[in-house]
Motif scaffolding. Sequence first.
Motif, PDB file in Angstrom:
ATOM      1  N   UNK A  23       0.830  -1.211   0.000  1.00  0.00           N
ATOM      2  CA  UNK A  23       0.000   0.000   0.000  1.00  0.00           C
ATOM      3  C   UNK A  23       0.858   1.251   0.000  1.00  0.00           C
ATOM      4  N   UNK A  24       1.945   1.213   0.766  1.00  0.00           N
ATOM      5  CA  UNK A  24       2.852   2.370   0.801  1.00  0.00           C
ATOM      6  C   UNK A  24       3.476   2.591  -0.567  1.00  0.00           C
ATOM      7  N   UNK A  25       3.970   1.505  -1.185  1.00  0.00           N
ATOM      8  CA  UNK A  25       4.575   1.642  -2.512  1.00  0.00           C
ATOM      9  C   UNK A  25       3.557   2.160  -3.536  1.00  0.00           C
ATOM     10  N   UNK A  26       2.342   1.625  -3.495  1.00  0.00           N
ATOM     11  CA  UNK A  26       1.307   2.051  -4.443  1.00  0.00           C
ATOM     12  C   UNK A  26       0.942   3.510  -4.218  1.00  0.00           C
ATOM     13  N   UNK A  27       0.833   3.915  -2.940  1.00  0.00           N
ATOM     14  CA  UNK A  27       0.523   5.314  -2.638  1.00  0.00           C
ATOM     15  C   UNK A  27       1.620   6.244  -3.148  1.00  0.00           C
ATOM     16  N   UNK A  28       2.874   5.862  -2.934  1.00  0.00           N
ATOM     17  CA  UNK A  28       3.980   6.672  -3.430  1.00  0.00           C
ATOM     18  C   UNK A  28       3.973   6.723  -4.951  1.00  0.00           C
ATOM     19  N   UNK A  29       3.637   5.583  -5.581  1.00  0.00           N
ATOM     20  CA  UNK A  29       3.587   5.540  -7.031  1.00  0.00           C
ATOM     21  C   UNK A  29       2.468   6.391  -7.614  1.00  0.00           C
ATOM     22  N   UNK A  30       1.409   6.570  -6.845  1.00  0.00           N
ATOM     23  CA  UNK A  30       0.271   7.346  -7.337  1.00  0.00           C
ATOM     24  C   UNK A  30       0.415   8.835  -7.051  1.00  0.00           C
ATOM     25  N   UNK A  31       0.895   9.184  -5.866  1.00  0.00           N
ATOM     26  CA  UNK A  31       0.851  10.581  -5.429  1.00  0.00           C
ATOM     27  C   UNK A  31       2.209  11.289  -5.404  1.00  0.00           C
ATOM     28  N   UNK A  32       3.290  10.545  -5.506  1.00  0.00           N
ATOM     29  CA  UNK A  32       4.602  11.190  -5.429  1.00  0.00           C
ATOM     30  C   UNK A  32       5.391  11.031  -6.722  1.00  0.00           C
TER      31      UNK A  32
END
Length: 409
Positions: free
Chosen positions: A187-196
Amino acid sequence: MNNELIYLLLIFGLLVIPRALQRFQLPAPITCLLLGLGAVLLWGERMNDSVIVLLSTLGISSLFLFAGLEVDLSALRKELGRLLVYLTTQIACLVGVAWLGWKYADLGWQAAALVSLALLTPSTGFIVDTLERLGLNADERFWVTSKAIAGELLALAALFVVLQAGDPTQLAISSGAMVLMMVGLPLVFIALGRWVMPHAPGSEFSLLVMVGLVAAYITYSLGVYYLVGAFIAGLVARLLRLRMPLLASDENIHALRLFATFFVPFYFFHAGTEISRDALTWEAAGLGVVLTLVIVPLRIALVWLQRRVMFGEGHKSSMKVSVALAPTLVFTLVMANILHKEFGLSATLFGALILYTTLNTLLPSLVFRTPFDVDLFDAPLPPHPEDRMGKAGEAGEAPAVANGPTALT
């Protein structure tokens, strides 16, 4: 002499001297270890420097983050039957050596289990990084790599359980925390991939390293050392390769290898500074030689028998694979450090483990007459082994293992 100049000289010494000495068949990690030992003998407590400790932590964490990225589960599944035979034999050996340590060496069961891991777990990265220069063919390199990685996965799982098993409540809490971390990391990796990442091109490497270090710190806080969390973070990133191709791309893996290669010498140097004078005795040396003469031939013979008798492999090929799997450097150093700090391991046994891993790490370079090298960047980066898996599978052959990138542990 000011601190800045001292650190500059240290960096120069650790990055240049070990590689210069490789022409004499001396592995670079062993040179770094000996430099650390020499430094602590000359300057004593002054070597307990917080900067060196930090650089060492970055080294071991990036090392296992890189190792996690290199686990190819699809390749392991293709040869699951043979690998299960290897793992079954490995488990039996681990249990047998641990029982001997508990029964005859006056060790607690946890300490005995860790000693067993120290003696029998292959050092995957330094094994894989030498394969091309050892003269092994593609099939032999595949089996060495697969068995080393499978043994590493087994050892990491055993390390987690053994360190926590003394307190069932703590084991339950730590297991729950590990499950949460394994669920949360994607989830952390996906969130970073989407928003950062879309708004910060080129940030994939730094974000990967940051998540790996955080995961390493979490497992260290749980009492299971940095390497477990870093390895899991790398493995999760690898599993997200299809969904987030930039995160575990060949370029990112190559950059992480560069990062690890710079910091890993500090880990071995720091490990050398933690060898006390009490461990440098003739008794420790004698025990280390005995362990080498007993354990190393046993490990080589077991792998040889599996390939020769059970799988019908040729004598020469079986021997090459067996000898290539001999080094245990990283895991032995990590286990010896944990045993010394957490379980009060005797100086004699501590010194014996250091000598044992030094000798078995030297073995392939002496037998095959080629040096160990942790730096393979003079060659262009070839495709990842996973990219070749389909073609190899269609041809009915074992997948060829690429020369790089490879695990460093």
